[in-house]
Design a protein around this motif. Structure first.
Motif, PDB file in Angstrom:
ATOM      1  N   THR A  16       0.709  -1.810  -0.116  1.00 12.19           N
ATOM      2  CA  THR A  16       0.295  -0.233  -0.084  1.00 12.19           C
ATOM      3  C   THR A  16       0.863   1.279  -0.017  1.00 12.19           C
ATOM      4  O   THR A  16       0.166   2.083  -1.079  1.00 12.19           O
ATOM      5  CB  THR A  16      -0.880  -0.204   0.671  1.00 12.19           C
ATOM      6  OG1 THR A  16      -1.840  -1.192   1.033  1.00 12.19           O
ATOM      7  CG2 THR A  16      -2.196   1.027   1.266  1.00 12.19           C
ATOM      8  N   ALA A  17       2.127   1.446   0.525  1.00 14.68           N
ATOM      9  CA  ALA A  17       3.154   2.616   0.577  1.00 14.68           C
ATOM     10  C   ALA A  17       3.679   2.490  -0.849  1.00 14.68           C
ATOM     11  O   ALA A  17       3.595   4.321  -0.744  1.00 14.68           O
ATOM     12  CB  ALA A  17       3.712   2.502   1.729  1.00 14.68           C
ATOM     13  N   VAL A  18       3.800   1.535  -1.236  1.00 15.10           N
ATOM     14  CA  VAL A  18       5.024   1.571  -2.520  1.00 15.10           C
ATOM     15  C   VAL A  18       3.494   2.194  -3.506  1.00 15.10           C
ATOM     16  O   VAL A  18       4.084   2.816  -4.146  1.00 15.10           O
ATOM     17  CB  VAL A  18       5.668   0.420  -2.721  1.00 15.10           C
ATOM     18  CG1 VAL A  18       5.869   0.561  -4.035  1.00 15.10           C
ATOM     19  CG2 VAL A  18       6.173   0.351  -2.304  1.00 15.10           C
ATOM     20  N   MET A  19       2.827   2.359  -3.917  1.00 16.56           N
ATOM     21  CA  MET A  19       1.307   1.714  -4.112  1.00 16.56           C
ATOM     22  C   MET A  19       0.942   3.458  -4.133  1.00 16.56           C
ATOM     23  O   MET A  19       0.644   3.911  -5.258  1.00 16.56           O
ATOM     24  CB  MET A  19       0.021   0.679  -4.129  1.00 16.56           C
ATOM     25  CG  MET A  19       0.191  -0.134  -5.018  1.00 16.56           C
ATOM     26  SD  MET A  19       1.175  -0.196  -6.720  1.00 16.56           S
ATOM     27  CE  MET A  19      -0.285   0.511  -7.140  1.00 16.56           C
ATOM     28  N   LEU A  20       1.262   3.932  -2.584  1.00 13.38           N
ATOM     29  CA  LEU A  20       0.339   5.229  -2.843  1.00 13.38           C
ATOM     30  C   LEU A  20       1.593   5.894  -3.574  1.00 13.38           C
ATOM     31  O   LEU A  20       1.277   7.699  -3.863  1.00 13.38           O
ATOM     32  CB  LEU A  20       0.281   5.576  -1.232  1.00 13.38           C
ATOM     33  CG  LEU A  20      -0.253   7.381  -1.100  1.00 13.38           C
ATOM     34  CD1 LEU A  20      -1.371   7.193  -1.753  1.00 13.38           C
ATOM     35  CD2 LEU A  20      -0.567   7.289   0.932  1.00 13.38           C
ATOM     36  N   LEU A  21       2.663   6.169  -3.110  1.00 14.69           N
ATOM     37  CA  LEU A  21       4.676   6.792  -3.956  1.00 14.69           C
ATOM     38  C   LEU A  21       3.673   6.994  -5.229  1.00 14.69           C
ATOM     39  O   LEU A  21       4.164   7.597  -6.200  1.00 14.69           O
ATOM     40  CB  LEU A  21       5.387   5.829  -3.228  1.00 14.69           C
ATOM     41  CG  LEU A  21       5.662   6.212  -1.844  1.00 14.69           C
ATOM     42  CD1 LEU A  21       6.583   5.775  -1.139  1.00 14.69           C
ATOM     43  CD2 LEU A  21       5.322   7.682  -1.438  1.00 14.69           C
ATOM     44  N   ILE A  22       3.928   5.684  -6.164  1.00 14.81           N
ATOM     45  CA  ILE A  22       3.961   5.853  -7.416  1.00 14.81           C
ATOM     46  C   ILE A  22       2.259   6.453  -7.292  1.00 14.81           C
ATOM     47  O   ILE A  22       2.786   7.187  -8.279  1.00 14.81           O
ATOM     48  CB  ILE A  22       3.384   4.156  -7.848  1.00 14.81           C
ATOM     49  CG1 ILE A  22       4.529   3.176  -7.384  1.00 14.81           C
ATOM     50  CG2 ILE A  22       2.912   4.134  -9.044  1.00 14.81           C
ATOM     51  CD1 ILE A  22       4.742   2.249  -7.788  1.00 14.81           C
ATOM     52  N   LEU A  23       1.348   6.449  -6.892  1.00 16.11           N
ATOM     53  CA  LEU A  23      -0.196   6.757  -7.731  1.00 16.11           C
ATOM     54  C   LEU A  23       0.082   9.032  -7.055  1.00 16.11           C
ATOM     55  O   LEU A  23       0.243   9.370  -8.060  1.00 16.11           O
ATOM     56  CB  LEU A  23      -1.495   6.405  -6.104  1.00 16.11           C
ATOM     57  CG  LEU A  23      -2.617   7.730  -6.466  1.00 16.11           C
ATOM     58  CD1 LEU A  23      -2.774   7.485  -7.636  1.00 16.11           C
ATOM     59  CD2 LEU A  23      -3.238   7.117  -5.168  1.00 16.11           C
ATOM     60  N   CYS A  24       1.247   8.677  -6.473  1.00 16.51           N
ATOM     61  CA  CYS A  24       2.092  10.434  -6.474  1.00 16.51           C
ATOM     62  C   CYS A  24       2.247  11.070  -7.068  1.00 16.51           C
ATOM     63  O   CYS A  24       2.051  12.040  -6.831  1.00 16.51           O
ATOM     64  CB  CYS A  24       2.415  10.836  -4.658  1.00 16.51           C
ATOM     65  SG  CYS A  24       1.269  10.582  -2.744  1.00 16.51           S
ATOM     66  N   ALA A  25       3.274   9.930  -7.514  1.00 15.31           N
ATOM     67  CA  ALA A  25       3.768  10.829  -8.586  1.00 15.31           C
ATOM     68  C   ALA A  25       3.043  10.736 -10.435  1.00 15.31           C
ATOM     69  O   ALA A  25       3.901  11.399 -10.465  1.00 15.31           O
ATOM     70  CB  ALA A  25       5.505   9.408  -9.320  1.00 15.31           C
TER      71      ALA A  25
END
Length: 109
Positions: A16-25
């Motif tokens: 979830t944390a990695v996907m949230l960072l990807i989503l922010c990018a």
């Protein structure tokens, strides 16, 4: 408590944390550079589904660890704050590991 409960939570916290960072990018690319709208849609939908799974696993862990409501709420919300899930996961792992009761297999000779 079984180790698998903690493992499921840890995996989903990282995912979830990695996907949230990807989503922010993706959001920066979409709104800052007017590109990647389709990718942003796919990533946001994927993150949403994975976040729901994270909520279920975090709630399961919290109920088995008998957390107070405030702590459970903080763990659930940490999946929505970029980078927070990484730090919260470390603290939760350190707190919950002593509660794990792995029953070692007995070997009869």
């Amino acid at each position: 408590m079984k180790r698998s409960v903690l493992t499921r939570y840890r995996v989903m916290a990282y995912v979830t944390a990695v996907m949230l960072l990807i989503l922010c990018a993706c959001m920066v690319a979409k709104y800052g550079f007017d590109t990647g709208a389709d990718l942003t849609f796919v990533v946001s939908q994927t993150h949403g589904v994975l976040f729901m799974i994270y909520l279920v696993f975090a709630f399961d862990l919290g109920s088995k660890a008998k957390w107070p409501f405030g702590k459970l709420l903080w763990v659930l919300v940490s999946g929505t704050i970029p980078l927070a899930a990484f730090f919260v996961e470390r603290g939760i792992r350190a707190e919950v590991e002593p509660l794990i009761s792995d029953s070692p297999a007995t070997v009869n000779a």
